[in-house]
Each structure stands twice: as structure tokens, then as C-alpha cells.
Design a protein around this motif. Structure first.
Motif, PDB file in Angstrom:
ATOM      1  N   GLN A  92     -41.367 -72.548 -96.651  1.00  0.00           N
ATOM      2  CA  GLN A  92     -40.185 -73.397 -96.559  1.00  0.00           C
ATOM      3  C   GLN A  92     -40.447 -74.605 -97.468  1.00  0.00           C
ATOM      4  O   GLN A  92     -41.588 -75.062 -97.575  1.00  0.00           O
ATOM      5  N   TRP A  93     -39.393 -75.117 -98.088  1.00  0.00           N
ATOM      6  CA  TRP A  93     -39.538 -76.220 -99.036  1.00  0.00           C
ATOM      7  C   TRP A  93     -38.583 -77.351 -98.691  1.00  0.00           C
ATOM      8  O   TRP A  93     -37.427 -77.104 -98.366  1.00  0.00           O
ATOM      9  N   LYS A  94     -39.099 -78.568 -98.770  1.00  0.00           N
ATOM     10  CA  LYS A  94     -38.278 -79.754 -98.522  1.00  0.00           C
ATOM     11  C   LYS A  94     -38.548 -80.787 -99.606  1.00  0.00           C
ATOM     12  O   LYS A  94     -39.700 -81.053 -99.944  1.00  0.00           O
ATOM     13  N   ILE A  95     -37.466 -81.347-100.116  1.00  0.00           N
ATOM     14  CA  ILE A  95     -37.582 -82.484-101.028  1.00  0.00           C
ATOM     15  C   ILE A  95     -37.364 -83.732-100.185  1.00  0.00           C
ATOM     16  O   ILE A  95     -36.332 -83.901 -99.548  1.00  0.00           O
ATOM     17  N   MET A  96     -38.360 -84.590-100.182  1.00  0.00           N
ATOM     18  CA  MET A  96     -38.304 -85.818 -99.399  1.00  0.00           C
ATOM     19  C   MET A  96     -37.753 -86.984-100.221  1.00  0.00           C
ATOM     20  O   MET A  96     -37.161 -87.904 -99.675  1.00  0.00           O
ATOM     21  N   ARG A  97     -37.978 -86.917-101.545  1.00  0.00           N
ATOM     22  CA  ARG A  97     -37.554 -87.977-102.453  1.00  0.00           C
ATOM     23  C   ARG A  97     -37.294 -87.342-103.814  1.00  0.00           C
ATOM     24  O   ARG A  97     -38.024 -86.450-104.229  1.00  0.00           O
ATOM     25  N   LEU A  98     -36.275 -87.815-104.518  1.00  0.00           N
ATOM     26  CA  LEU A  98     -36.006 -87.297-105.857  1.00  0.00           C
ATOM     27  C   LEU A  98     -35.240 -88.319-106.678  1.00  0.00           C
ATOM     28  O   LEU A  98     -34.271 -88.906-106.201  1.00  0.00           O
ATOM     29  N   GLU A  99     -35.700 -88.525-107.894  1.00  0.00           N
ATOM     30  CA  GLU A  99     -34.954 -89.235-108.923  1.00  0.00           C
ATOM     31  C   GLU A  99     -35.250 -88.498-110.217  1.00  0.00           C
ATOM     32  O   GLU A  99     -36.411 -88.332-110.604  1.00  0.00           O
ATOM     33  N   ALA A 100     -34.198 -87.996-110.869  1.00  0.00           N
ATOM     34  CA  ALA A 100     -34.397 -87.174-112.057  1.00  0.00           C
ATOM     35  C   ALA A 100     -33.217 -87.302-113.013  1.00  0.00           C
ATOM     36  O   ALA A 100     -32.132 -87.720-112.629  1.00  0.00           O
ATOM     37  N   ILE A 101     -33.479 -86.902-114.245  1.00  0.00           N
ATOM     38  CA  ILE A 101     -32.443 -86.796-115.266  1.00  0.00           C
ATOM     39  C   ILE A 101     -32.328 -85.311-115.600  1.00  0.00           C
ATOM     40  O   ILE A 101     -33.332 -84.662-115.904  1.00  0.00           O
ATOM     41  N   MET A 102     -31.099 -84.813-115.534  1.00  0.00           N
ATOM     42  CA  MET A 102     -30.880 -83.387-115.756  1.00  0.00           C
ATOM     43  C   MET A 102     -30.611 -83.106-117.233  1.00  0.00           C
ATOM     44  O   MET A 102     -30.202 -83.980-117.982  1.00  0.00           O
ATOM     45  N   LYS A 103     -30.836 -81.864-117.641  1.00  0.00           N
ATOM     46  CA  LYS A 103     -30.486 -81.426-118.992  1.00  0.00           C
ATOM     47  C   LYS A 103     -28.969 -81.507-119.143  1.00  0.00           C
ATOM     48  O   LYS A 103     -28.228 -81.411-118.159  1.00  0.00           O
ATOM     49  N   ASN A 104     -28.504 -81.653-120.365  1.00  0.00           N
ATOM     50  CA  ASN A 104     -27.073 -81.811-120.636  1.00  0.00           C
ATOM     51  C   ASN A 104     -26.227 -80.666-120.101  1.00  0.00           C
ATOM     52  O   ASN A 104     -25.114 -80.876-119.647  1.00  0.00           O
ATOM     53  N   ASN A 105     -26.738 -79.459-120.148  1.00  0.00           N
ATOM     54  CA  ASN A 105     -25.953 -78.300-119.715  1.00  0.00           C
ATOM     55  C   ASN A 105     -26.191 -77.922-118.253  1.00  0.00           C
ATOM     56  O   ASN A 105     -25.783 -76.854-117.810  1.00  0.00           O
ATOM     57  N   SER A 106     -26.804 -78.800-117.502  1.00  0.00           N
ATOM     58  CA  SER A 106     -27.113 -78.511-116.098  1.00  0.00           C
ATOM     59  C   SER A 106     -25.848 -78.472-115.246  1.00  0.00           C
ATOM     60  O   SER A 106     -24.929 -79.257-115.429  1.00  0.00           O
ATOM     61  N   PHE A 107     -25.846 -77.557-114.293  1.00  0.00           N
ATOM     62  CA  PHE A 107     -24.717 -77.470-113.371  1.00  0.00           C
ATOM     63  C   PHE A 107     -24.983 -78.257-112.088  1.00  0.00           C
ATOM     64  O   PHE A 107     -24.144 -78.307-111.205  1.00  0.00           O
ATOM     65  N   TYR A 108     -26.153 -78.885-111.972  1.00  0.00           N
ATOM     66  CA  TYR A 108     -26.457 -79.698-110.800  1.00  0.00           C
ATOM     67  C   TYR A 108     -25.817 -81.073-110.945  1.00  0.00           C
ATOM     68  O   TYR A 108     -25.852 -81.677-112.018  1.00  0.00           O
ATOM     69  N   HIS A 109     -25.247 -81.564-109.870  1.00  0.00           N
ATOM     70  CA  HIS A 109     -24.741 -82.933-109.808  1.00  0.00           C
ATOM     71  C   HIS A 109     -25.857 -83.781-109.201  1.00  0.00           C
ATOM     72  O   HIS A 109     -25.948 -83.929-107.981  1.00  0.00           O
ATOM     73  N   ILE A 110     -26.690 -84.308-110.058  1.00  0.00           N
ATOM     74  CA  ILE A 110     -27.932 -84.917-109.605  1.00  0.00           C
ATOM     75  C   ILE A 110     -27.708 -86.135-108.728  1.00  0.00           C
ATOM     76  O   ILE A 110     -28.440 -86.348-107.766  1.00  0.00           O
ATOM     77  N   VAL A 111     -26.708 -86.935-109.015  1.00  0.00           N
ATOM     78  CA  VAL A 111     -26.470 -88.136-108.200  1.00  0.00           C
ATOM     79  C   VAL A 111     -26.138 -87.725-106.767  1.00  0.00           C
ATOM     80  O   VAL A 111     -26.667 -88.300-105.808  1.00  0.00           O
ATOM     81  N   GLU A 112     -25.303 -86.716-106.605  1.00  0.00           N
ATOM     82  CA  GLU A 112     -24.962 -86.234-105.258  1.00  0.00           C
ATOM     83  C   GLU A 112     -26.186 -85.660-104.553  1.00  0.00           C
ATOM     84  O   GLU A 112     -26.398 -85.914-103.365  1.00  0.00           O
ATOM     85  N   LEU A 113     -26.987 -84.891-105.288  1.00  0.00           N
ATOM     86  CA  LEU A 113     -28.194 -84.315-104.695  1.00  0.00           C
ATOM     87  C   LEU A 113     -29.174 -85.409-104.289  1.00  0.00           C
ATOM     88  O   LEU A 113     -29.735 -85.380-103.194  1.00  0.00           O
ATOM     89  N   GLU A 114     -29.367 -86.403-105.158  1.00  0.00           N
ATOM     90  CA  GLU A 114     -30.262 -87.510-104.822  1.00  0.00           C
ATOM     91  C   GLU A 114     -29.782 -88.248-103.578  1.00  0.00           C
ATOM     92  O   GLU A 114     -30.598 -88.638-102.727  1.00  0.00           O
ATOM     93  N   GLU A 115     -28.471 -88.423-103.451  1.00  0.00           N
ATOM     94  CA  GLU A 115     -27.915 -89.089-102.268  1.00  0.00           C
ATOM     95  C   GLU A 115     -28.138 -88.256-101.009  1.00  0.00           C
ATOM     96  O   GLU A 115     -28.496 -88.799 -99.954  1.00  0.00           O
TER      97      GLU A 115
END
Length: 135
Positions: free
Chosen positions: A33-56
Motif C-alpha cells: 500500500q502506498w501513501k503520499i504524506m507530503r508533495l510539492e512538484a512541477i509537472m511536465k507540460n503535457n501532464s494530465f495531472y492537476h498538481i495543485v488539486e492533488l497537492e491540496e
């Protein structure tokens, strides 16, 4: 007992070891099982992840943001630069552990601090040997 290693990379200007490099060294990651406890990242330009929402979502989670192995690997491949992360993997998570307790308890404890260095702790000594070769 978990061993702890520190990776500082091999480039004077930036940390050359990426999360995806580290995850590639884990055998059978889908068995944990995997858990992210903390994250701050910059995504690649073509990424489909919404990093700000994920970080929140991660920031607002009390006991970490759970991800399946395949999703975690995909996320790591979409990251351009990781600034901070604390990722833990285990077969059975316990509640209310401090970061130090997580480091010595969980099978995998992977932390990047201020884009400067990785601290990785695990009881998987083969994994740690493979990761040391990245530095």
C-alpha cells in the motif's frame, strides 16, 4: 530494523535522481500500500495531472493520500521536478505515527527535502543497494 541512505545526486546544479528512478528499483511494488504524506512538484507540460488539486488533497488528508502502485508510477513519470515529497509504502499502515516512527516502521520511506537530497529508509536491503547506485 530499517537502514537509511541519503542521496545527493551527481550534479552541482540540481538533484539528478528523480522519484521515477527510485520507484523503478522497487520489486513488486504492487504488493504494498502506498501513501503520499507530503508533495510539492512541477509537472511536465503535457501532464494530465492537476498538481495543485492533488497537492491540496494530500495536504488536507489526515493520514496521507493513498495511491495504487500503478498510479504512483504514472504520477512519478509525469513529474518534471519534485520539490518535496514524503512517500511511504507498507503492507499494513498504522495510525498516528510520527515521521521518525514511519521511517523505522514502514517497509519503504522515501523523502525528498527541499529539492536538495533524498532520505530513503527500508528493510528491503536489495532495493537500498540498487538505489545507492543512482547516486
Amino acid at each position: 530494523m530499517n537502514d537509511l541512505i541519503k542521496l545527493i545526486g551527481n550534479d552541482d546544479f540540481y538533484l539528478s535522481v528523480k522519484l521515477s528512478d527510485i520507484l523503478q528499483k522497487i520489486n513488486n511494488g504492487q504488493n504494498y500500500q502506498w501513501k503520499i504524506m507530503r508533495l510539492e512538484a512541477i509537472m511536465k507540460n503535457n501532464s494530465f495531472y492537476h498538481i495543485v488539486e492533488l497537492e491540496e488533497e494530500i495536504s488536507n488528508s489526515i493520514s496521507g493520500y493513498i495511491m495504487q502502485w500503478e498510479e504512483l508510477v504514472e504520477l512519478s513519470n509525469q513529474i518534471f521536478q519534485t520539490i518535496e515529497i514524503l512517500l511511504v509504502g507498507d503492507k499494513d499502515f498504522k495510525n498516528n505515527l510520527t515521521e521518525e516512527e514511519m521511517r523505522v516502521t514502514y517497509n519503504y520511506y522515501i523523502e525528498l527535502i527541499d529539492s536538495s537530497f533524498w532520505e530513503i529508509s527500508s528493510n528491503d536491503f536489495l532495493f537500498l543497494e540498487k538505489v545507492k547506485q543512482l547516486d
